[in-house]
Write a protein that holds these residues in place. Structure first.
Motif, short mmCIF file in Angstrom:
data_model
loop_
_atom_site.label_atom_id
_atom_site.label_comp_id
_atom_site.label_asym_id
_atom_site.label_seq_id
_atom_site.Cartn_x
_atom_site.Cartn_y
_atom_site.Cartn_z
N SER A 113 60.08 52.74 13.58
CA SER A 113 60.65 54.09 13.74
C SER A 113 61.17 54.28 15.16
CB SER A 113 59.61 55.16 13.41
OG SER A 113 58.67 55.27 14.46
N LYS A 116 64.36 51.94 15.61
CA LYS A 116 65.51 52.43 14.82
C LYS A 116 65.80 53.92 15.06
CE LYS A 116 66.29 48.58 12.64
NZ LYS A 116 67.48 47.78 12.92
N TRP A 118 64.19 56.60 14.11
CA TRP A 118 64.03 57.48 12.94
C TRP A 118 63.49 58.82 13.41
CZ3 TRP A 118 60.62 53.56 9.78
CH2 TRP A 118 61.42 52.51 9.33
N ASP A 119 64.01 59.86 12.82
CA ASP A 119 63.54 61.19 13.18
C ASP A 119 62.65 61.72 12.05
OD1 ASP A 119 63.19 63.57 14.42
OD2 ASP A 119 65.15 64.41 13.87
#
Ligand SMILES: N[C@@H](CCC(=O)N[C@@H](CS)C(=O)NCC(=O)O)C(=O)O
Length: 207
Positions: A113, A116, A118-119
């Motif tokens: 996460s 990358k 990721w939210d």
């Protein structure tokens, strides 16, 4: 059940975790190469071993199974003489299982996460958030020398493989608690043997 152990393996993948574990266990085993770059992991024959179509997988007699952490837990239990898991009826067993599951269930996805970007709200994400995960493992590994304290165990193979890779590729901060753990793991003869075997296969792959 026969004692035949087969690791379904591809070089430079998470299969090295089980390769390392097998070297720690000290039983003889066979490597079955799975060419994941040609898609062999997606064939019906391989999916009968691992329905998820990924390496690693293990066959032990009539038992076929996948998931690196599960395989390492299985091997530790099936070969107790190697002393790689606290006994089922000890209090340490609980914490040991916690780290086995936390490694794959929270450490890996938290790293992904982060990399990358990721939210995902920490409250809902199974892994919480990256910074908290880093603090959790820093605290545990800082007490060391291993995740369960004095005794090396299968949870170190799983968590250690993840931390080793992530520190090397700057996906985890180079905190002394983490780099010190990686250094300690690198002195293990079983890991050294696994890395040597892996290097040979990587070389062959490149030919
Ligand atoms: N959760 C699995 C992950 C296994 C995994 O991601 N394997 C990758 C290689 S590192 C793979 O087989 N990728 C090929 C594909 O998905 O087709 C485990 O820990 O065993």
């Amino acid at each position: 059940m026969t004692d035949d152990l087969t690791l379904y393996y591809a070089p430079a993948t998470r299969a090295i975790r089980v390769l390392w574990m097998l070297e720690e266990v000290g039983q003889s085993y066979r490597l079955e190469m799975v060419d994941i770059w040609k898609g062999e992991q997606k064939t019906p024959a391989y999916r009968a071993i691992n329905p998820a179509g990924k390496v690693p997988a293990l066959r032990h007699g009539t038992c076929a199974m996948a998931e690196s952490a599960a395989i390492c837990a299985y091997l530790a239990d099936r070969f107790p003489a190697a002393g790689l898991a606290p006994a089922i009826d000890t209090p340490e067993r609980g914490r040991y299982l916690q780290w086995m599951f936390y490694a794959g269930g929270s450490v890996e996805p938290a790293i992904m996460s982060h990399v990358k970007k990721w939210d995902v709200p920490a409250f809902h994400a199974a892994w919480g958030d990256y910074d908290s995960m880093v603090d959790v493992i820093t605290d545990a590994l800082g007490r060391g020398p291993y995740v369960m304290g004095e005794r090396f165990c299968a949870a170190d193979v799983i968590l250690g493989s993840i931390v080793h890779y992530a520190v090397k590729f700057d996906m985890l901060p180079r905190r002394p608690e983490l780099t010190g753990y990686v250094d300690r793991l690198e002195t293990r003869p079983a890991l050294r043997r696994a890395v040597r075997i892996e290097r040979e296969h990587v070389k062959r792959m490149k030919r």
